[in-house]
Scaffold this active site. Sequence first.
Site, mmCIF file in Angstrom:
data_model
loop_
_atom_site.group_PDB
_atom_site.id
_atom_site.type_symbol
_atom_site.label_atom_id
_atom_site.label_comp_id
_atom_site.label_asym_id
_atom_site.label_seq_id
_atom_site.Cartn_x
_atom_site.Cartn_y
_atom_site.Cartn_z
ATOM 1 C CG ASP A 130 -1.775 1.248 1.313
ATOM 2 O OD1 ASP A 130 -2.413 1.581 0.290
ATOM 3 O OD2 ASP A 130 -1.812 1.922 2.366
ATOM 4 C CB SER A 131 0.190 4.760 -0.771
ATOM 5 O OG SER A 131 -1.015 4.806 -0.027
ATOM 6 C CB CYS A 164 -2.791 1.192 -2.602
ATOM 7 S SG CYS A 164 -2.943 2.922 -3.025
ATOM 8 C CD GLU A 185 -2.163 8.421 7.089
ATOM 9 O OE1 GLU A 185 -1.136 9.059 7.372
ATOM 10 O OE2 GLU A 185 -2.220 7.587 6.173
ATOM 11 C CB CYS A 244 -10.080 5.298 -0.043
ATOM 12 S SG CYS A 244 -8.572 5.966 0.682
ATOM 13 C CB THR A 245 -6.387 1.962 2.315
ATOM 14 O OG1 THR A 245 -5.916 3.296 2.070
ATOM 15 C CG2 THR A 245 -5.838 1.006 1.290
ATOM 16 C CG HIS A 246 -6.695 5.952 5.085
ATOM 17 N ND1 HIS A 246 -5.931 5.388 4.098
ATOM 18 C CD2 HIS A 246 -5.836 6.535 5.950
ATOM 19 C CE1 HIS A 246 -4.652 5.638 4.349
ATOM 20 N NE2 HIS A 246 -4.572 6.332 5.460
HETATM 21 N N1 DGL Z 1 -3.973 3.908 -0.083
HETATM 22 C C1 DGL Z 1 -4.637 4.966 -0.812
HETATM 23 C C2 DGL Z 1 -5.854 4.392 -1.535
HETATM 24 O O1 DGL Z 1 -6.464 3.423 -1.128
HETATM 25 C C3 DGL Z 1 -5.029 6.119 0.105
HETATM 26 C C4 DGL Z 1 -3.845 6.920 0.613
HETATM 27 C C5 DGL Z 1 -3.053 7.576 -0.520
HETATM 28 O O2 DGL Z 1 -3.543 8.526 -1.140
HETATM 29 O O3 DGL Z 1 -1.935 7.118 -0.779
HETATM 30 O O4 DGL Z 1 -6.213 4.901 -2.563
#
Ligand code: DGL
Length: 273
Positions: free
Chosen positions: A10-11, A73, A152, A184-186
């Site tokens: 993931d990022s 991600c 975060e 999105c992951t979050h």
């Molecule tokens: N992991 C990214 C996603 O799911 C969210 C965080 C980022 O922008 O890197 O798109």
Amino acid sequence: MPDRPIGVFDSGIGGLTVVRELVRALPGESIVYFGDTARVPYGSKSRETVIRYSEEAAALLLAHDVKLIVIACNTATAYAGERLASRLPVPVVGVIEPGARAAAAASTRKRVGVIGTLGTIRSGAYDLAVRRKLADVQVYAQPCPLFVPLVEEGWAEHPATHLIAEEYLRPLQAEHIDVLVLGCTHYPLLRGLIGQVMGPTVQLVDSAVETAREVRGVLGGTGLLRTTASPPRYRFLASDSPMRFREVGQLFVGELMEAVQHVDPEAYGHVTS
Ligand code: DGL
């Protein structure tokens, strides 16, 4: 081969929502997780940059002898998912197909909403995936870029986040969607809040849960499920400070997060055609 770990990248730390679901669905599997914390966010970066970073992350995981790669991600899946799936020597599972499939199956009014980063929404990847699975569906996509920093910051329950959610989600309410993909992951960490704002008539689809299900299916179907009785191992790798990763990571996976190792993703080359 079945004894090897699953690789997840993931990022940053957000992909730990996918790890959490993988551990629930596949408690016997070992996992190596790479969070590109030095280069996060991916959501506001160009397609070319996200592809390069994703190829480096995949090379890093292959060097750790993984049997399958999960692109946790959404932005990386949107831009690099198909490319990695066609080039890597191991199965690749992204988060978009499983999420889109669940959304298409759940929608009775054929009015589906998708929320994600700017990159994910701009790519149109969810729209395309949902349309491929459900004829005559209307897809309404809405970027929610402030959600990632708010999570975060530990502000999932903060009144400011509530106000921002109302603002972002208003256009989707106006379209009377019946399913909303948390693309999105979050966003699974904002599930309660998003559910409250959208109301009980809108079903939320968590891509992380659907992806874990898909991974279980792929491992089972390819004879790659781990059969050894010894406890699984979890390794966490990050491209920036392990200390910050561990602190924030505990918000996502609690006790699972132990030692975090620093790695340089540029040291492994990248996957080429
Ligand atoms: N992991 C990214 C996603 O799911 C969210 C965080 C980022 O922008 O890197 O798109």
